[in-house]
Design a protein around this motif. Structure first.
Motif, PDB file in Angstrom:
ATOM      1  N   GLU A 104       0.836  -1.197   0.000  1.00 42.87           N
ATOM      2  CA  GLU A 104       0.000   0.000   0.000  1.00 42.87           C
ATOM      3  C   GLU A 104       0.872   1.249   0.000  1.00 42.87           C
ATOM      4  OE1 GLU A 104      -3.517   2.050   2.715  1.00 42.87           O
ATOM      5  OE2 GLU A 104      -2.775   0.041   3.174  1.00 42.87           O
ATOM      6  N   GLY A 105       0.511   2.201  -0.846  1.00 36.51           N
ATOM      7  CA  GLY A 105       1.238   3.463  -0.906  1.00 36.51           C
ATOM      8  C   GLY A 105       2.384   3.477  -1.881  1.00 36.51           C
ATOM      9  N   GLU A 106       2.736   2.314  -2.427  1.00 40.02           N
ATOM     10  CA  GLU A 106       3.826   2.282  -3.388  1.00 40.02           C
ATOM     11  C   GLU A 106       3.323   2.687  -4.765  1.00 40.02           C
ATOM     12  OE1 GLU A 106       7.064  -0.815  -2.723  1.00 40.02           O
ATOM     13  OE2 GLU A 106       5.280  -1.862  -2.019  1.00 40.02           O
ATOM     14  N   HIS A 107       4.200   3.296  -5.561  1.00 40.80           N
ATOM     15  CA  HIS A 107       3.829   3.821  -6.868  1.00 40.80           C
ATOM     16  C   HIS A 107       4.360   2.932  -7.977  1.00 40.80           C
ATOM     17  CE1 HIS A 107       2.309   7.515  -5.102  1.00 40.80           C
ATOM     18  NE2 HIS A 107       3.422   7.582  -4.377  1.00 40.80           N
ATOM     19  N   PHE A 108       3.608   2.878  -9.039  1.00 40.56           N
ATOM     20  CA  PHE A 108       4.004   2.094 -10.208  1.00 40.56           C
ATOM     21  C   PHE A 108       4.545   3.019 -11.288  1.00 40.56           C
ATOM     22  CE2 PHE A 108       0.980  -0.496  -7.957  1.00 40.56           C
ATOM     23  CZ  PHE A 108       1.505  -1.781  -8.065  1.00 40.56           C
ATOM     24  N   THR A 109       5.532   2.536 -12.004  1.00 44.17           N
ATOM     25  CA  THR A 109       6.080   3.304 -13.115  1.00 44.17           C
ATOM     26  C   THR A 109       5.122   3.244 -14.294  1.00 44.17           C
ATOM     27  OG1 THR A 109       7.245   1.424 -14.101  1.00 44.17           O
ATOM     28  CG2 THR A 109       8.413   2.682 -12.377  1.00 44.17           C
ATOM     29  N   MET A 110       5.340   4.161 -15.262  1.00 47.21           N
ATOM     30  CA  MET A 110       4.523   4.134 -16.468  1.00 47.21           C
ATOM     31  C   MET A 110       4.680   2.797 -17.186  1.00 47.21           C
ATOM     32  SD  MET A 110       4.456   6.761 -19.734  1.00 47.21           S
ATOM     33  CE  MET A 110       6.119   6.363 -20.287  1.00 47.21           C
ATOM     34  N   GLU A 111       5.898   2.276 -17.214  1.00 51.26           N
ATOM     35  CA  GLU A 111       6.131   0.989 -17.871  1.00 51.26           C
ATOM     36  C   GLU A 111       5.312  -0.108 -17.220  1.00 51.26           C
ATOM     37  OE1 GLU A 111       9.763  -2.088 -19.023  1.00 51.26           O
ATOM     38  OE2 GLU A 111      10.163  -0.321 -17.780  1.00 51.26           O
ATOM     39  N   GLU A 112       5.309  -0.140 -15.916  1.00 52.52           N
ATOM     40  CA  GLU A 112       4.554  -1.172 -15.207  1.00 52.52           C
ATOM     41  C   GLU A 112       3.049  -1.020 -15.441  1.00 52.52           C
ATOM     42  OE1 GLU A 112       7.430  -2.067 -11.376  1.00 52.52           O
ATOM     43  OE2 GLU A 112       6.188  -0.267 -11.378  1.00 52.52           O
ATOM     44  N   TYR A 150       1.198  13.546 -30.434  1.00 51.27           N
ATOM     45  CA  TYR A 150       1.878  14.263 -29.373  1.00 51.27           C
ATOM     46  C   TYR A 150       0.911  14.476 -28.202  1.00 51.27           C
ATOM     47  CZ  TYR A 150       4.838  15.460 -33.379  1.00 51.27           C
ATOM     48  OH  TYR A 150       5.625  15.403 -34.498  1.00 51.27           O
ATOM     49  N   LEU A 151       1.452  14.414 -26.969  1.00 54.41           N
ATOM     50  CA  LEU A 151       0.608  14.733 -25.809  1.00 54.41           C
ATOM     51  C   LEU A 151       1.426  15.416 -24.730  1.00 54.41           C
ATOM     52  CD1 LEU A 151       1.034  12.715 -23.115  1.00 54.41           C
ATOM     53  CD2 LEU A 151      -0.059  11.074 -24.608  1.00 54.41           C
ATOM     54  N   LYS A 152       0.714  16.215 -23.950  1.00 51.07           N
ATOM     55  CA  LYS A 152       1.299  16.845 -22.772  1.00 51.07           C
ATOM     56  C   LYS A 152       0.671  16.215 -21.539  1.00 51.07           C
ATOM     57  CE  LYS A 152       2.208  21.233 -25.110  1.00 51.07           C
ATOM     58  NZ  LYS A 152       1.938  22.703 -25.162  1.00 51.07           N
ATOM     59  N   THR A 153       1.494  15.876 -20.580  1.00 52.35           N
ATOM     60  CA  THR A 153       1.008  15.195 -19.385  1.00 52.35           C
ATOM     61  C   THR A 153       0.514  16.188 -18.349  1.00 52.35           C
ATOM     62  OG1 THR A 153       3.110  15.212 -18.175  1.00 52.35           O
ATOM     63  CG2 THR A 153       2.773  13.444 -19.807  1.00 52.35           C
ATOM     64  N   GLU A 154      -0.174  15.670 -17.358  1.00 54.58           N
ATOM     65  CA  GLU A 154      -0.665  16.516 -16.267  1.00 54.58           C
ATOM     66  C   GLU A 154       0.490  17.124 -15.480  1.00 54.58           C
ATOM     67  OE1 GLU A 154      -3.362  14.220 -13.947  1.00 54.58           O
ATOM     68  OE2 GLU A 154      -4.807  13.975 -15.576  1.00 54.58           O
ATOM     69  N   GLY A 155       1.637  16.436 -15.500  1.00 58.41           N
ATOM     70  CA  GLY A 155       2.807  16.939 -14.779  1.00 58.41           C
ATOM     71  C   GLY A 155       3.694  17.850 -15.592  1.00 58.41           C
ATOM     72  N   GLY A 156       3.272  18.182 -16.819  1.00 59.53           N
ATOM     73  CA  GLY A 156       4.029  19.104 -17.647  1.00 59.53           C
ATOM     74  C   GLY A 156       4.991  18.449 -18.612  1.00 59.53           C
ATOM     75  N   GLY A 157       5.028  17.124 -18.639  1.00 56.25           N
ATOM     76  CA  GLY A 157       5.897  16.445 -19.580  1.00 56.25           C
ATOM     77  C   GLY A 157       5.286  16.391 -20.973  1.00 56.25           C
ATOM     78  N   GLU A 158       6.130  16.141 -21.971  1.00 56.44           N
ATOM     79  CA  GLU A 158       5.664  16.022 -23.349  1.00 56.44           C
ATOM     80  C   GLU A 158       6.186  14.721 -23.943  1.00 56.44           C
ATOM     81  OE1 GLU A 158       6.310  19.458 -25.772  1.00 56.44           O
ATOM     82  OE2 GLU A 158       5.818  20.858 -24.148  1.00 56.44           O
ATOM     83  N   VAL A 201      -3.395   6.142 -23.751  1.00 54.96           N
ATOM     84  CA  VAL A 201      -3.051   7.559 -23.682  1.00 54.96           C
ATOM     85  C   VAL A 201      -3.263   8.097 -22.266  1.00 54.96           C
ATOM     86  CG1 VAL A 201      -3.779   9.862 -24.441  1.00 54.96           C
ATOM     87  CG2 VAL A 201      -3.444   8.043 -26.120  1.00 54.96           C
ATOM     88  N   ALA A 202      -4.320   7.638 -21.601  1.00 55.97           N
ATOM     89  CA  ALA A 202      -4.600   8.119 -20.241  1.00 55.97           C
ATOM     90  C   ALA A 202      -3.463   7.790 -19.274  1.00 55.97           C
ATOM     91  CB  ALA A 202      -5.913   7.527 -19.740  1.00 55.97           C
ATOM     92  N   VAL A 203      -2.870   6.605 -19.420  1.00 60.39           N
ATOM     93  CA  VAL A 203      -1.763   6.231 -18.565  1.00 60.39           C
ATOM     94  C   VAL A 203      -0.563   7.160 -18.815  1.00 60.39           C
ATOM     95  CG1 VAL A 203      -0.046   4.434 -18.064  1.00 60.39           C
ATOM     96  CG2 VAL A 203      -2.450   3.818 -18.369  1.00 60.39           C
ATOM     97  N   ILE A 204      -0.290   7.444 -20.073  1.00 64.04           N
ATOM     98  CA  ILE A 204       0.837   8.332 -20.394  1.00 64.04           C
ATOM     99  C   ILE A 204       0.563   9.744 -19.859  1.00 64.04           C
ATOM    100  CG2 ILE A 204       2.323   9.222 -22.221  1.00 64.04           C
ATOM    101  CD1 ILE A 204       1.161   6.989 -24.042  1.00 64.04           C
ATOM    102  N   ALA A 205      -0.672  10.225 -20.087  1.00 62.63           N
ATOM    103  CA  ALA A 205      -1.017  11.595 -19.718  1.00 62.63           C
ATOM    104  C   ALA A 205      -1.017  11.818 -18.222  1.00 62.63           C
ATOM    105  CB  ALA A 205      -2.387  11.960 -20.293  1.00 62.63           C
ATOM    106  N   ASN A 206      -1.172  10.773 -17.431  1.00 61.04           N
ATOM    107  CA  ASN A 206      -1.236  10.905 -15.969  1.00 61.04           C
ATOM    108  C   ASN A 206       0.145  10.921 -15.326  1.00 61.04           C
ATOM    109  OD1 ASN A 206      -4.021  11.100 -15.816  1.00 61.04           O
ATOM    110  ND2 ASN A 206      -4.288   8.878 -15.725  1.00 61.04           N
TER     111      ASN A 206
END
Length: 465
Positions: A9-17, A427-435, A459-464
């Motif tokens: 609980e509380g651990e974060h997953f990478t985009m790859e995962e 192309y997409l921009k993420t919620e955290g400001g990444g592209e 796309v939602a996973v990438i954008a988050n």
């Protein structure tokens, strides 16, 4: 591979995962192939791949390559011209010889353009043509359909024939088509049928029937192979909305010639000869030259609405400009050369047309994401980017084929759909400001209409991030 249950609980997953889990456990691809390639938009570094190096059918993502090649070869300000020509003298308001209408690929000619041509003829003092009216489409070859077009697609707007002289019914510029509108009458009556533009080049066989308002709308429109006879069968309920279909004509050159004929008649210009096709003499003089909108302007309806006719015309135009041959063979040679310049490995790809309608086209998602990264550094990139559909934008010429998708995402991307295939790259921009740059290619789907939902989840996973 670790899945969600491996983490506390509380651990974060990478985009790859997250993407691996989504693709392998949640998307229910049911035997379909998902090729995914994701890159950092700034560095071009590949940050995720799933079968990214596997050749797949791109559908209309093929247009990303052709549009880039056209901008590189022709330039943002390139225009198409159409000439009204003659080599004969005008004496006492009579042209003593033939009048030529020479097309050079313009897919944006509207009925009102032919009216302008006719007015220019009249303004040059011509009331009578003592000769023929000749349509010249020899700027391109006479191969009308791309080699792998499915025969059942040839009567629809997206399978329209390619000619150097053609016409469009509206400002979407669906060249080589007419709009057929079927409106219900009273129950038991034939429905009313209207064809736009007004032309005798097509005939309608109306076998449909208006049924009670509680009945079903079940209309079938077709065009007889090798003819310009459009058949309408089935039923339409009384009081229901009319049905519109964009139908491709057989031999667009004759279609354009018929619009020119009617325009000359409205100007009171008469002729003694025939309406026919042929080639204008090299020494013919210009009565009028019409210039189209620029390529950067054409790219908007072309890419936003995924217009197959535009792109195949651009393929032939590139062949004409570079190799003096307006053919698919020479045009696709140009596309491949330009893609190699932009860093793609064409030895591992198969290109059969410019639009992606062929099931023989094969591209890897990694190649598309490389293209999308590398074009960011060229002078025409802004025109390229501006032409891509923008997610959730309701205006057709802004949102295009993405206007009803991903309303909360900052995404500009090209869609693609043929039977069993759905693709999305852009192309997409993420919620955290990444592209990020991404290419998602789904093949062997049981129902390609399910593809967009899968793509939007990825796309939602990438954008988050």
């Amino acid at each position: 591979m670790r899945v969600y249950s491996d983490r506390g609980e509380g651990e974060h997953f990478t985009m790859e995962e997250k993407l691996n889990h989504l693709i392998e456990h949640e998307l229910e691809l049911k035997g379909a192939i998902a090729g995914v390639s994701i890159r950092d938009a700034t560095t071009g570094e590949k940050v995720y791949g799933h079968m990214g190096d596997i050749r797949l059918r791109p559908a209309s993502n093929m247009k990303l390559l052709t549009a880039a090649a056209a901008l590189a070869v022709l330039g943002e300000d390139y225009t198409f011209t159409t000439d009204v020509l003659t080599e004969s003298s005008i004496i006492n308001n009579q042209l003593n010889g033939d009048l030529f209408l020479k097309g050079k690929g313009d897919p944006t000619l509207l009925p009102e353009d032919f009216d302008r041509f006719a007015k220019k003829v009249k303004a040059n003092g011509i009331d009578v043509i003592d000769g023929d009216i000749v349509a010249d489409d020899t700027w391109y070859d006479d191969v009308r359909l791309s080699p792998d077009l499915v025969w059942s697609d040839e009567h629809w707007y997206y399978g329209a024939q390619i000619s150097a002289l053609t016409a469009s019914p509206d400002e979407d510029f669906d060249a080589g088509t007419v709009i057929v509108e079927v409106a219900p009458g009273d129950a038991g009556d034939l429905p009313a049928v209207a064809v736009t533009p007004d032309t005798t080049y097509v005939q309608v066989e109306n076998n449909a029937k208006t049924v009670a308002s509680s009945g079903d709308e079940d209309l079938t429109l077709n065009r007889v192979h090798g003819k310009n006879t459009i058949t309408i069968n089935g039923t339409i309920p009384a009081g229901s909305a009319s049905v519109k279909e964009w139908m491709a004509v057989w031999e667009p050159t004759g279609y354009a010639l018929d619009l020119f004929r009617k325009a000359l008649e409205r100007q009171g210009v008469l002729w003694t000869g025939e309406l026919k096709t042929g080639q204008a003499p090299e020494k013919a003089d210009g009565i009028y030259t019409n210039e189209s909108i620029t390529l950067s302007e054409l790219l908007v309806p072309f890419m936003k609405l995924s217009n197959n006719t535009h792109v195949e015309i651009l393929v032939k135009e590139m062949g004409k400009v570079v190799h003096n041959e307006g053919s698919w063979e020479k045009g696709l040679e140009v596309v491949e050369t330009e893609m190699e310049k932009l860093g793609l490995n064409m030895d591992t790809s198969v290109i059969r047309d410019g639009s992606g309608i062929s099931h023989m086209n094969l591209l890897a998602p990694d190649e598309i994401s490389i293209l999308l990264h590398n074009v960011q550094g060229v002078e025409w990139f802004q025109a390229y980017l501006n032409a891509l559909p923008a997610a959730g934008k309701p205006d057709r010429m802004e949102g295009g084929t993405l206007r009803g998708r991903m309303n909360d995402r900052d995404v500009q991307a090209k869609t693609g759909t043929i039977e069993g295939v759905s693709t999305l790259s852009g192309y997409l921009k993420t919620e955290g400001g990444g592209e990020f740059i991404f290419s998602i290619m789904l093949n062997n789907l049981l129902d390609e209409e399910n593809g967009p939902a899968v793509e939007d989840k990825i796309v939602a996973v990438i954008a988050n991030q």
